[in-house]
Design an enzyme around this catalytic site. Structure first.
Site, PDB file in Angstrom:
ATOM      1  N   TYR A   1      29.300  55.230  52.801  1.00 30.02           N
ATOM      2  CA  TYR A   1      29.172  56.690  52.942  1.00 30.02           C
ATOM      3  C   TYR A   1      30.509  57.387  52.694  1.00 30.02           C
ATOM      4  O   TYR A   1      30.595  58.328  51.898  1.00 30.02           O
ATOM      5  CB  TYR A   1      28.647  57.003  54.343  1.00 30.02           C
ATOM      6  CG  TYR A   1      28.616  58.473  54.697  1.00 30.02           C
ATOM      7  CD1 TYR A   1      27.547  59.268  54.303  1.00 30.02           C
ATOM      8  CD2 TYR A   1      29.627  59.060  55.454  1.00 30.02           C
ATOM      9  CE1 TYR A   1      27.497  60.621  54.639  1.00 30.02           C
ATOM     10  CE2 TYR A   1      29.588  60.393  55.792  1.00 30.02           C
ATOM     11  CZ  TYR A   1      28.522  61.177  55.387  1.00 30.02           C
ATOM     12  OH  TYR A   1      28.473  62.512  55.726  1.00 30.02           O
TER      13      TYR A   1
ATOM     14  N   SER B   1      33.140  65.296  53.347  1.00 30.13           N
ATOM     15  CA  SER B   1      33.159  64.942  54.778  1.00 30.13           C
ATOM     16  C   SER B   1      34.577  64.658  55.247  1.00 30.13           C
ATOM     17  O   SER B   1      35.432  64.244  54.454  1.00 30.13           O
ATOM     18  CB  SER B   1      32.289  63.709  55.024  1.00 30.13           C
ATOM     19  OG  SER B   1      32.485  63.176  56.326  1.00 30.13           O
TER      20      SER B   1
END
Length: 283
Positions: free
Chosen positions: A187, A174
């Site tokens: 995350y 990400s």
């Protein structure tokens, strides 16, 4: 209801794509050219979002697909319909990829149905926004790492004996790994682990002819954010901070996975592609 299910439903995860408005765009944008003809791909998180777009594009390019998903049966069956509409075979496998036993089962079922595995797409992930690090429970921390990074170890371990020279592994990291995210501490930390895992696994497998790469999407319109606890205010401006001034669509990310999975990327391993709306990350 078991502990895992309680954790998942705390934020309405993973979320129904069928309930999102506007609908994410998963449709491949161009005709296929046989770049994955007769390959078999395992795609985790394939019921919706980026995973669905990858399954659809891979099918158009000639691959049979093992659609791995957690809870959303209706969405998974829709992805299956999409793959079959491209003239390819598909199976749906309901499994918690955070479990080693489940990952063993995914590989076994795929081999039983298709007889081989050529491509492993580690895409499944979850997030739980928290403004204060003290609000991240031990349960949430363990669960996020279990889904986002432990699963990749488990699936690669299960699939490794069956991956032959020419096989490809593509992991989903990400933009948060590179630029950080103040409300996604756990995350974004898993995404950093995924990038390190990708580079290290590449070094481990490259001599055996197995390429390992990753894709680092920016803000993409999928069920992950609206169903993962993002505030109404954040969703109203989702993606506007990118240089392109908008969120991306799943079918704008899937071609990066295709490129890394096919022979077009035969001289690439240990690398990360960045479909992120123009954010410069220098990594």
């Amino acid at each position: 209801m078991n502990q895992t299910t309680q954790m998942i439903h705390e934020d309405a995860l993973p979320g129904h794509e069928s309930e999102l408005e506007p609908k994410p765009e998963w449709q491949p944008r161009y005709p296929g050219s046989g770049r994955l003809q007769d390959k078999v791909a395992v795609v985790t998180g394939a019921d919706s979002g980026i995973g669905r777009a990858v399954a659809a594009l891979f099918a158009r390019e000639g691959a049979d697909i093992a659609i791995v998903y957690l809870l959303e049966d209706e969405d998974a069956q829709e992805t299956r319909r999409i793959v079959e509409s491209e003239g390819r075979r598909a199976i749906v496998i309901r499994a918690d990829v955070g479990s080693r036993e489940a990952c063993d089962g995914i590989v076994e079922e795929t081999l039983h149905t298709f007889g081989r595995i050529d491509i492993l797409i580690n895409n499944a992930g979850e997030q739980h926004p928290d403004k204060d690090i003290a609000d991240i429970s031990e349960e949430q921390l363990r669960r996020t790492f279990q889904t986002n990074i432990f699963s990749m170890f488990f699936l690669v371990q299960a699939a490794r004996p069956h991956l032959k020279p020419g096989a490809a592994i593509v992991n989903c990291t990400s933009v948060t790994m590179y630029k950080g995210s103040k409300e996604l501490l756990d995350y974004s930390s898993t995404k950093g682990a995924i990038t390190a895992f990708t580079r290290s696994l590449s070094e481990n497998l490259v001599a055996d002819g197995i390429r390992v790469n990753a894709v680092a999407p920016g803000p993409i319109w999928t069920p992950l954010n609206p169903c993962g606890g993002a505030s109404k205010e954040k969703l109203e401006h989702f993606g506007e901070s990118t240089p392109m001034g908008r969120p991306g669509q799943p079918n704008e990310v899937a071609p990066s996975f295709l490129f890394l999975a096919c022979e077009d990327a035969s001289y690439m391993s240990g690398q990360v592609l960045h479909p992120n709306g123009g954010v410069i990350v220098n990594g």
